[in-house]
Design a protein around this motif. Structure first.
Motif, PDB file in Angstrom:
ATOM      1  N   VAL A   1      29.608  50.999  31.678  1.00 57.91           N
ATOM      2  CA  VAL A   1      29.381  51.733  32.858  1.00 57.91           C
ATOM      3  C   VAL A   1      29.947  51.229  34.233  1.00 57.91           C
ATOM      4  CG1 VAL A   1      27.306  52.756  32.037  1.00 57.91           C
ATOM      5  CG2 VAL A   1      27.306  50.260  33.117  1.00 57.91           C
ATOM      6  N   ILE A   2      30.828  49.206  34.590  1.00 62.77           N
ATOM      7  CA  ILE A   2      30.982  49.013  35.176  1.00 62.77           C
ATOM      8  C   ILE A   2      32.396  48.078  34.390  1.00 62.77           C
ATOM      9  CG2 ILE A   2      29.097  48.844  37.618  1.00 62.77           C
ATOM     10  CD1 ILE A   2      29.037  45.654  35.458  1.00 62.77           C
ATOM     11  N   GLU A   3      32.942  48.018  34.776  1.00 65.48           N
ATOM     12  CA  GLU A   3      34.701  47.193  34.940  1.00 65.48           C
ATOM     13  C   GLU A   3      34.222  45.810  35.666  1.00 65.48           C
ATOM     14  OE1 GLU A   3      36.782  46.264  33.310  1.00 65.48           O
ATOM     15  OE2 GLU A   3      37.273  47.717  31.741  1.00 65.48           O
ATOM     16  N   ARG A   4      35.156  44.609  35.498  1.00 64.08           N
ATOM     17  CA  ARG A   4      34.892  43.347  36.527  1.00 64.08           C
ATOM     18  C   ARG A   4      36.018  42.677  36.120  1.00 64.08           C
ATOM     19  NH1 ARG A   4      31.273  39.931  32.080  1.00 64.08           N
ATOM     20  NH2 ARG A   4      33.358  39.516  30.347  1.00 64.08           N
ATOM     21  N   THR A   5      36.344  41.445  36.677  1.00 62.08           N
ATOM     22  CA  THR A   5      37.478  41.256  37.302  1.00 62.08           C
ATOM     23  C   THR A   5      37.667  39.904  37.317  1.00 62.08           C
ATOM     24  OG1 THR A   5      39.553  40.534  37.859  1.00 62.08           O
ATOM     25  CG2 THR A   5      38.129  42.075  39.491  1.00 62.08           C
ATOM     26  N   GLN A   6      37.767  38.865  36.478  1.00 58.51           N
ATOM     27  CA  GLN A   6      37.435  37.585  36.625  1.00 58.51           C
ATOM     28  C   GLN A   6      38.544  36.819  37.188  1.00 58.51           C
ATOM     29  OE1 GLN A   6      35.898  36.930  32.369  1.00 58.51           O
ATOM     30  NE2 GLN A   6      34.044  36.347  33.166  1.00 58.51           N
ATOM     31  N   GLN A   7      38.957  37.075  38.299  1.00 60.05           N
ATOM     32  CA  GLN A   7      40.363  37.014  38.367  1.00 60.05           C
ATOM     33  C   GLN A   7      40.220  36.342  40.188  1.00 60.05           C
ATOM     34  OE1 GLN A   7      44.578  37.161  38.401  1.00 60.05           O
ATOM     35  NE2 GLN A   7      44.258  38.326  36.471  1.00 60.05           N
TER      36      GLN A   7
ATOM     37  N   THR B   1      32.820  36.553  40.199  1.00 55.48           N
ATOM     38  CA  THR B   1      33.180  37.832  39.155  1.00 55.48           C
ATOM     39  C   THR B   1      33.049  39.150  40.455  1.00 55.48           C
ATOM     40  OG1 THR B   1      33.358  36.419  36.840  1.00 55.48           O
ATOM     41  CG2 THR B   1      33.168  39.754  37.087  1.00 55.48           C
ATOM     42  N   VAL B   2      34.365  39.569  40.350  1.00 57.28           N
ATOM     43  CA  VAL B   2      34.161  40.863  41.254  1.00 57.28           C
ATOM     44  C   VAL B   2      34.022  42.229  40.176  1.00 57.28           C
ATOM     45  CG1 VAL B   2      35.771  42.405  42.829  1.00 57.28           C
ATOM     46  CG2 VAL B   2      35.741  40.254  43.075  1.00 57.28           C
TER      47      VAL B   2
ATOM     48  N   ASP C   1      36.880  53.973  36.470  1.00 54.23           N
ATOM     49  CA  ASP C   1      37.162  54.178  36.951  1.00 54.23           C
ATOM     50  C   ASP C   1      38.356  54.474  37.457  1.00 54.23           C
ATOM     51  OD1 ASP C   1      35.917  55.465  38.033  1.00 54.23           O
ATOM     52  OD2 ASP C   1      36.205  57.235  38.746  1.00 54.23           O
ATOM     53  N   ALA C   2      37.846  52.826  38.311  1.00 53.25           N
ATOM     54  CA  ALA C   2      39.115  52.222  39.496  1.00 53.25           C
ATOM     55  C   ALA C   2      40.415  52.369  38.545  1.00 53.25           C
ATOM     56  CB  ALA C   2      38.397  50.844  39.390  1.00 53.25           C
ATOM     57  N   LYS C   3      41.305  53.307  40.029  1.00 54.88           N
ATOM     58  CA  LYS C   3      42.850  52.654  39.771  1.00 54.88           C
ATOM     59  C   LYS C   3      43.574  51.851  40.181  1.00 54.88           C
ATOM     60  CE  LYS C   3      42.749  57.894  39.821  1.00 54.88           C
ATOM     61  NZ  LYS C   3      42.875  59.140  40.821  1.00 54.88           N
ATOM     62  N   ILE C   4      42.262  50.585  40.518  1.00 54.59           N
ATOM     63  CA  ILE C   4      43.190  48.998  41.163  1.00 54.59           C
ATOM     64  C   ILE C   4      43.045  48.608  39.834  1.00 54.59           C
ATOM     65  CG2 ILE C   4      42.452  46.714  42.497  1.00 54.59           C
ATOM     66  CD1 ILE C   4      39.813  49.189  43.690  1.00 54.59           C
ATOM     67  N   LYS C   5      44.333  47.713  40.049  1.00 60.36           N
ATOM     68  CA  LYS C   5      44.834  46.856  38.853  1.00 60.36           C
ATOM     69  C   LYS C   5      43.934  45.368  39.178  1.00 60.36           C
ATOM     70  CE  LYS C   5      49.796  48.070  38.787  1.00 60.36           C
ATOM     71  NZ  LYS C   5      51.064  47.239  39.618  1.00 60.36           N
ATOM     72  N   LYS C   6      43.297  44.723  38.223  1.00 58.72           N
ATOM     73  CA  LYS C   6      42.561  43.154  38.440  1.00 58.72           C
ATOM     74  C   LYS C   6      42.926  42.763  39.503  1.00 58.72           C
ATOM     75  CE  LYS C   6      39.908  45.277  34.557  1.00 58.72           C
ATOM     76  NZ  LYS C   6      39.154  44.664  32.904  1.00 58.72           N
ATOM     77  N   ASN C   7      44.498  42.428  39.196  1.00 59.95           N
ATOM     78  CA  ASN C   7      45.103  41.510  40.436  1.00 59.95           C
ATOM     79  C   ASN C   7      45.726  42.591  41.607  1.00 59.95           C
ATOM     80  OD1 ASN C   7      46.801  42.644  39.030  1.00 59.95           O
ATOM     81  ND2 ASN C   7      47.996  40.805  38.809  1.00 59.95           N
ATOM     82  N   SER C   8      45.224  43.677  42.365  1.00 61.84           N
ATOM     83  CA  SER C   8      45.449  44.190  42.506  1.00 61.84           C
ATOM     84  C   SER C   8      45.212  43.149  44.220  1.00 61.84           C
ATOM     85  CB  SER C   8      44.812  45.443  43.114  1.00 61.84           C
ATOM     86  OG  SER C   8      45.634  46.058  44.388  1.00 61.84           O
ATOM     87  N   GLN C   9      45.591  43.363  45.408  1.00 56.56           N
ATOM     88  CA  GLN C   9      45.613  43.001  46.984  1.00 56.56           C
ATOM     89  C   GLN C   9      44.543  43.479  47.558  1.00 56.56           C
ATOM     90  OE1 GLN C   9      46.392  39.801  48.796  1.00 56.56           O
ATOM     91  NE2 GLN C   9      46.653  39.208  46.499  1.00 56.56           N
TER      92      GLN C   9
END
Length: 231
Positions: free
Chosen positions: A54-60, A64-65, A70-78
């Motif tokens: 039900v959520i996504e995450r990025t460990q970049q 963690t963020v 359905d985020a259209k943001i790359k996980k390393n995006s500024q």
């Protein structure tokens, strides 16, 4: 799957969907700080929500963020840093008073090329459009941004925005520029406030309120007890 979600789970998901990118420590502050072990509790909940899909995450980033599914943001995006800066402004506001009618990346004109403030909210009873400038721009570019606000002011379309009060005249929001750089921008029609942070805004507000209070007291003493409300 929804039957496995508590109300807090739903509130967290809605908050992430609203702000687009939310770091773990912000979730701790906003949803878990009343618990005995807030960080552990938050980690446990967020791992569960991530595994439920039900959520996504990025460990970049550390911590963690979390992102919408359905985020259209790359996980390393500024762009993530942009959304985190909006969240930081919101959190600063919450330390004084919880904002209402919050809209992230507001598009009040409904058209491309119009004003696109990073945040709209009603804070301490007043409406604000907030522009967060993480990079330095030219004076001309900043004045052009203000000109767009003036064009919207003269359109009168703002008077019918959904958050406008029903029981009194419509209000055009003040524009807050959150910026470490002061720009020589001006307007005869809209109120522009330049501060480095909401904390600076509140310090200015407090200083101004104290000055006005002292002026009213002096006026009252010099006018035989008649109080004049200075604005």
């Amino acid at each position: 799957m929804s039957f496995r979600l508590s109300q807090r789970d739903k509130d967290i998901i809605a908050f992430i969907n609203q702000f687009r990118a939310v770091d773990r420590d912000s979730l701790v502050d906003l949803f878990f700080k009343q618990l005995k072990s807030p960080v552990n509790a938050c980690n446990s909940v967020m791992v569960r929500l991530y595994r439920l899909g039900v959520i996504e995450r990025t460990q970049q980033y550390s911590p963690t963020v979390y992102l919408p599914v359905d985020a259209k943001i790359k996980k390393n995006s500024q762009k993530i840093l942009h959304f985190l800066s909006i969240l930081d402004v919101y959190k600063q506001m919450c330390s004084y008073s919880t904002p209402k009618q919050v809209i992230v990346e507001d598009k009040p004109t409904g058209r491309k090329g119009g004003i696109e403030p990073d945040l709209f909210c009603i804070f301490k009873g007043s409406p604000f459009w907030i522009e967060i400038q993480r990079n330095q721009y030219s004076e001309q570019k900043m004045q052009a941004k203000i000109t767009l606000y003036e064009e919207f002011f003269f359109s009168d379309d703002w008077k019918s925005l959904h958050w406008q009060p029903e029981d009194r005249s419509a209000i055009f929001p003040s524009v807050i520029l959150i910026t470490p750089v002061r720009y020589a921008v001006s307007s005869d029609h809209i109120r522009i406030i330049q501060v480095a942070s909401i904390h600076e805004l509140m310090e200015k507000y407090k200083s101004s309120a104290n000055s006005q209070k002292e002026a009213r007291i002096k006026t009252a003493h010099s006018s035989g007890g008649i109080r004049i409300n200075l604005t």
